[in-house]
Write a protein that holds these residues in place. Structure first.
Motif, PDB file in Angstrom:
ATOM      1  N   ILE A 163       0.872  -1.183   0.000  1.00 18.93           N
ATOM      2  CA  ILE A 163       0.000   0.000   0.000  1.00 18.93           C
ATOM      3  C   ILE A 163       0.911   1.236   0.000  1.00 18.93           C
ATOM      4  N   GLY A 164       0.814   2.010  -1.077  1.00 16.40           N
ATOM      5  CA  GLY A 164       1.698   3.181  -1.247  1.00 16.40           C
ATOM      6  C   GLY A 164       2.683   2.885  -2.363  1.00 16.40           C
ATOM      7  N   ARG A 165       2.878   3.859  -3.269  1.00 13.97           N
ATOM      8  CA  ARG A 165       3.731   3.622  -4.445  1.00 13.97           C
ATOM      9  C   ARG A 165       4.877   4.631  -4.541  1.00 13.97           C
ATOM     10  N   LEU A 199     -11.552  -2.442  -3.807  1.00 20.14           N
ATOM     11  CA  LEU A 199     -10.496  -3.277  -4.400  1.00 20.14           C
ATOM     12  C   LEU A 199      -9.334  -3.430  -3.410  1.00 20.14           C
ATOM     13  N   LEU A 200      -9.008  -2.332  -2.745  1.00 21.34           N
ATOM     14  CA  LEU A 200      -7.932  -2.388  -1.743  1.00 21.34           C
ATOM     15  C   LEU A 200      -8.259  -3.437  -0.673  1.00 21.34           C
ATOM     16  N   LEU A 201      -9.476  -3.384  -0.172  1.00 15.82           N
ATOM     17  CA  LEU A 201      -9.887  -4.325   0.880  1.00 15.82           C
ATOM     18  C   LEU A 201      -9.891  -5.761   0.357  1.00 15.82           C
ATOM     19  N   VAL A 212       2.758  -1.673   4.290  1.00 15.95           N
ATOM     20  CA  VAL A 212       2.056  -0.395   4.199  1.00 15.95           C
ATOM     21  C   VAL A 212       3.020   0.770   4.398  1.00 15.95           C
ATOM     22  N   ALA A 213       2.963   1.716   3.441  1.00 16.10           N
ATOM     23  CA  ALA A 213       3.784   2.935   3.497  1.00 16.10           C
ATOM     24  C   ALA A 213       2.939   4.076   2.952  1.00 16.10           C
ATOM     25  N   VAL A 214       2.033   4.583   3.781  1.00 14.86           N
ATOM     26  CA  VAL A 214       1.165   5.683   3.344  1.00 14.86           C
ATOM     27  C   VAL A 214       1.342   6.957   4.182  1.00 14.86           C
ATOM     28  N   GLY A 215       1.819   6.803   5.398  1.00 16.43           N
ATOM     29  CA  GLY A 215       1.984   7.975   6.259  1.00 16.43           C
ATOM     30  C   GLY A 215       0.690   8.420   6.916  1.00 16.43           C
ATOM     31  N   ILE A 216      -0.200   7.454   7.202  1.00 14.72           N
ATOM     32  CA  ILE A 216      -1.476   7.776   7.874  1.00 14.72           C
ATOM     33  C   ILE A 216      -1.611   6.878   9.117  1.00 14.72           C
ATOM     34  N   PRO A 217      -1.583   7.465  10.306  1.00 15.00           N
ATOM     35  CA  PRO A 217      -1.676   6.636  11.518  1.00 15.00           C
ATOM     36  C   PRO A 217      -2.975   5.826  11.532  1.00 15.00           C
ATOM     37  N   ILE A 236       6.035   6.164   9.575  1.00 15.34           N
ATOM     38  CA  ILE A 236       6.593   6.817  10.766  1.00 15.34           C
ATOM     39  C   ILE A 236       5.803   8.108  10.927  1.00 15.34           C
ATOM     40  N   ASN A 237       4.935   8.147  11.909  1.00 13.86           N
ATOM     41  CA  ASN A 237       4.067   9.319  12.100  1.00 13.86           C
ATOM     42  C   ASN A 237       4.200   9.804  13.534  1.00 13.86           C
ATOM     43  N   ARG A 238       4.407  11.101  13.673  1.00 12.96           N
ATOM     44  CA  ARG A 238       4.506  11.694  15.024  1.00 12.96           C
ATOM     45  C   ARG A 238       3.141  12.255  15.390  1.00 12.96           C
ATOM     46  N   MET A 270      15.916  -1.092  10.160  1.00 15.36           N
ATOM     47  CA  MET A 270      16.396  -1.886   9.025  1.00 15.36           C
ATOM     48  C   MET A 270      16.841  -0.991   7.865  1.00 15.36           C
ATOM     49  N   THR A 271      16.181   0.149   7.726  1.00 11.23           N
ATOM     50  CA  THR A 271      16.570   1.092   6.672  1.00 11.23           C
ATOM     51  C   THR A 271      18.021   1.530   6.889  1.00 11.23           C
ATOM     52  N   VAL A 272      18.334   1.866   8.124  1.00  5.72           N
ATOM     53  CA  VAL A 272      19.688   2.337   8.432  1.00  5.72           C
ATOM     54  C   VAL A 272      20.688   1.188   8.248  1.00  5.72           C
TER      55      VAL A 272
HETATM   56  P1  NAD Z   1       4.693   9.182   0.346  1.00  6.57           P
HETATM   57  O1  NAD Z   1       4.398   9.987   1.553  1.00  6.57           O
HETATM   58  O2  NAD Z   1       5.556   9.723  -0.721  1.00  6.57           O
HETATM   59  O3  NAD Z   1       3.344   8.732  -0.356  1.00  6.57           O
HETATM   60  C1  NAD Z   1       2.306   8.095   0.289  1.00  6.57           C
HETATM   61  C2  NAD Z   1       1.797   6.958  -0.578  1.00  6.57           C
HETATM   62  O4  NAD Z   1       0.615   6.471   0.034  1.00  6.57           O
HETATM   63  C3  NAD Z   1       1.417   7.401  -1.990  1.00  6.57           C
HETATM   64  O5  NAD Z   1       2.021   6.519  -2.926  1.00  6.57           O
HETATM   65  C4  NAD Z   1      -0.103   7.286  -2.035  1.00  6.57           C
HETATM   66  O6  NAD Z   1      -0.558   6.825  -3.309  1.00  6.57           O
HETATM   67  C5  NAD Z   1      -0.383   6.269  -0.946  1.00  6.57           C
HETATM   68  N1  NAD Z   1      -1.682   6.501  -0.310  1.00  6.57           N
HETATM   69  C6  NAD Z   1      -2.095   7.598   0.360  1.00  6.57           C
HETATM   70  N2  NAD Z   1      -3.366   7.446   0.780  1.00  6.57           N
HETATM   71  C7  NAD Z   1      -3.759   6.225   0.373  1.00  6.57           C
HETATM   72  C8  NAD Z   1      -4.962   5.496   0.485  1.00  6.57           C
HETATM   73  N3  NAD Z   1      -6.023   6.029   1.088  1.00  6.57           N
HETATM   74  N4  NAD Z   1      -5.028   4.249  -0.051  1.00  6.57           N
HETATM   75  C9  NAD Z   1      -3.943   3.715  -0.664  1.00  6.57           C
HETATM   76  N5  NAD Z   1      -2.761   4.366  -0.811  1.00  6.57           N
HETATM   77  C10 NAD Z   1      -2.691   5.603  -0.308  1.00  6.57           C
HETATM   78  O7  NAD Z   1       5.247   7.758   0.811  1.00  6.57           O
HETATM   79  P2  NAD Z   1       6.602   7.390   1.549  1.00  6.57           P
HETATM   80  O8  NAD Z   1       7.650   8.426   1.330  1.00  6.57           O
HETATM   81  O9  NAD Z   1       6.816   5.987   1.139  1.00  6.57           O
HETATM   82  O10 NAD Z   1       6.209   7.463   3.103  1.00  6.57           O
HETATM   83  C11 NAD Z   1       5.154   6.728   3.660  1.00  6.57           C
HETATM   84  C12 NAD Z   1       5.365   6.573   5.145  1.00  6.57           C
HETATM   85  O11 NAD Z   1       6.533   5.789   5.368  1.00  6.57           O
HETATM   86  C13 NAD Z   1       5.605   7.884   5.899  1.00  6.57           C
HETATM   87  O12 NAD Z   1       5.034   7.766   7.187  1.00  6.57           O
HETATM   88  C14 NAD Z   1       7.112   7.954   6.010  1.00  6.57           C
HETATM   89  O13 NAD Z   1       7.527   8.720   7.126  1.00  6.57           O
HETATM   90  C15 NAD Z   1       7.449   6.514   6.195  1.00  6.57           C
HETATM   91  N6  NAD Z   1       8.804   6.124   5.813  1.00  6.57           N
HETATM   92  C16 NAD Z   1       9.467   5.313   6.669  1.00  6.57           C
HETATM   93  C17 NAD Z   1      10.723   4.851   6.343  1.00  6.57           C
HETATM   94  C18 NAD Z   1      11.429   3.928   7.301  1.00  6.57           C
HETATM   95  O14 NAD Z   1      12.619   3.797   7.229  1.00  6.57           O
HETATM   96  N7  NAD Z   1      10.681   3.270   8.188  1.00  6.57           N
HETATM   97  C19 NAD Z   1      11.320   5.214   5.136  1.00  6.57           C
HETATM   98  C20 NAD Z   1      10.602   6.026   4.255  1.00  6.57           C
HETATM   99  C21 NAD Z   1       9.334   6.476   4.590  1.00  6.57           C
END
Ligand code: NAD
Length: 290
Positions: A163-165, A199-201, A212-217, A236-238, A270-272
């Motif tokens: 989830i997230g591109r 479709l997502l569900l 999942v990488a969307v940035g929504i808590p 990662i959301n504060r 793991m990223t680091v």
């Molecule tokens: P981004 O912020 O550039 O983009 C968000 C992605 O989420 C987009 O591709 C969008 O299409 C998708 N999205 C948003 N709402 C959606 C929905 N309702 N349904 C489906 N998809 C949806 O993405 P990013 O830079 O990959 O960051 C995402 C999160 O990951 C952030 O919280 C960021 O801080 C975190 N992050 C963490 C690390 C780590 O090392 N843990 C590294 C990079 C990013």
């Protein structure tokens, strides 16, 4: 439910790197060297950079932080990158993102010598990775693969839903897990903001592994995942309270999972660690050690 402990896995990878480096240094070579450019002031970037520098020390590397003012022009930043590209004492270069709005991040990424591009964002590395060739792999995606490998979680023939591109997480992890790599060979569905909710569900409910990488808590809720799924939370959301959380409603979702990453202490670590692997590889390439 079991925890995918990013700290434990990262510590073990860092210890392995440290041993290799100390062997090289005892053999008379200089230490690996990582350079980070940080433009302006951005609280999360400060903390990511701090963690990279601390971990590079634990890996036996030398590192240098170059701080540049928010007002720097794109041309000036490109000139600094060109200087570092030419500097044979630097193995790996990171330009910490995000950059100020007046600077085009793609121009900056494209200017980094692919041989020093330990983030794996340069089109040359990204292209090679996509084609299944040897390349620096984007660190967060690579870190996720290493974590799955450490816990012997199979990906072959599994259905992974991402989830997230974004170019830094969702896109590369989708490609890597679909590729015929050591960790890969999965069937991958890449979803994003334009994916219809139904479709997502439909997809997440049948997924063996959800990333999942969307940035929504709290984006991922228990009704979205099947019993026994593996959950990788990149978010990662504060929160306003100051608490750090991922994109998964952890307390509600965890009981349904076979494995789940915590936030903090999961993918971030793991990223680091993956950045350190890439830096070591850049150094080994420089000295023809592999
Ligand atoms: P981004 O912020 O550039 O983009 C968000 C992605 O989420 C987009 O591709 C969008 O299409 C998708 N999205 C948003 N709402 C959606 C929905 N309702 N349904 C489906 N998809 C949806 O993405 P990013 O830079 O990959 O960051 C995402 C999160 O990951 C952030 O919280 C960021 O801080 C975190 N992050 C963490 C690390 C780590 O090392 N843990 C590294 C990079 C990013």
């Amino acid at each position: 439910m079991n925890i995918l402990d990013g700290k434990k896995c990262a510590d073990s990878l860092i210890a392995e790197i440290g041993k290799k480096v100390s062997g090289y240094v005892q053999g008379g070579l200089r230490k690996p060297h990582m350079t980070i450019i940080l433009v302006g002031e951005h609280a999360p970037s400060e903390s990511y950079v701090k963690s990279k520098i601390t971990t590079s020390g634990l890996s036996g590397f030398e590192s240098e932080l170059i701080r540049l003012p928010e007002s720097i022009r794109e041309e000036e930043l490109l000139a600094r990158i060109r200087e570092i590209n030419e500097d044979h004492t630097t193995d790996g270069l990171i330009v910490q993102l995000p950059l100020p709005k007046h600077i085009n991040p793609q121009n900056i990424i494209n200017a980094i010598d692919p041989a020093k591009d330990i983030d794996g964002f340069h089109p040359t590395n990204f292209g090679k990775m996509t084609l299944g060739q040897k390349a620096f792999r984007p660190a967060t995606a690579y870190g996720i693969c290493k974590l799955l490998q450490y816990y012997s979680i199979p990906t072959k023939a599994k259905h992974v839903v991402v989830i997230g591109r974004s170019n830094i997480v969702g896109k590369p992890i989708s490609i890597m897990l679909a590729n015929d790599f050591d960790i890969g060979n999965a069937t991958v569905t890449l979803t994003h903001i334009e994916t219809p909710r139904e479709l997502l569900l439909e997809m997440t409910r049948v997924a063996d592994i959800v990333i999942v990488a969307v940035g929504i808590p709290g984006f991922v809720t228990p009704d979205m995942v099947k019993e026994g799924a593996v959950l990788i939370d990149v978010g990662i959301n504060r929160l306003e309270s100051g608490k750090l959380v991922g994109d998964v409603d952890f307390d509600a979702v965890a009981p349904k999972c076979s494995w789940i990453t915590p936030v903090p202490g999961g993918v971030g670590r793991m990223t680091v660690a993956a950045l350190m692997i890439n830096t070591l590889n850049a150094y080994q390439n420089n000295f023809n050690l592999v």
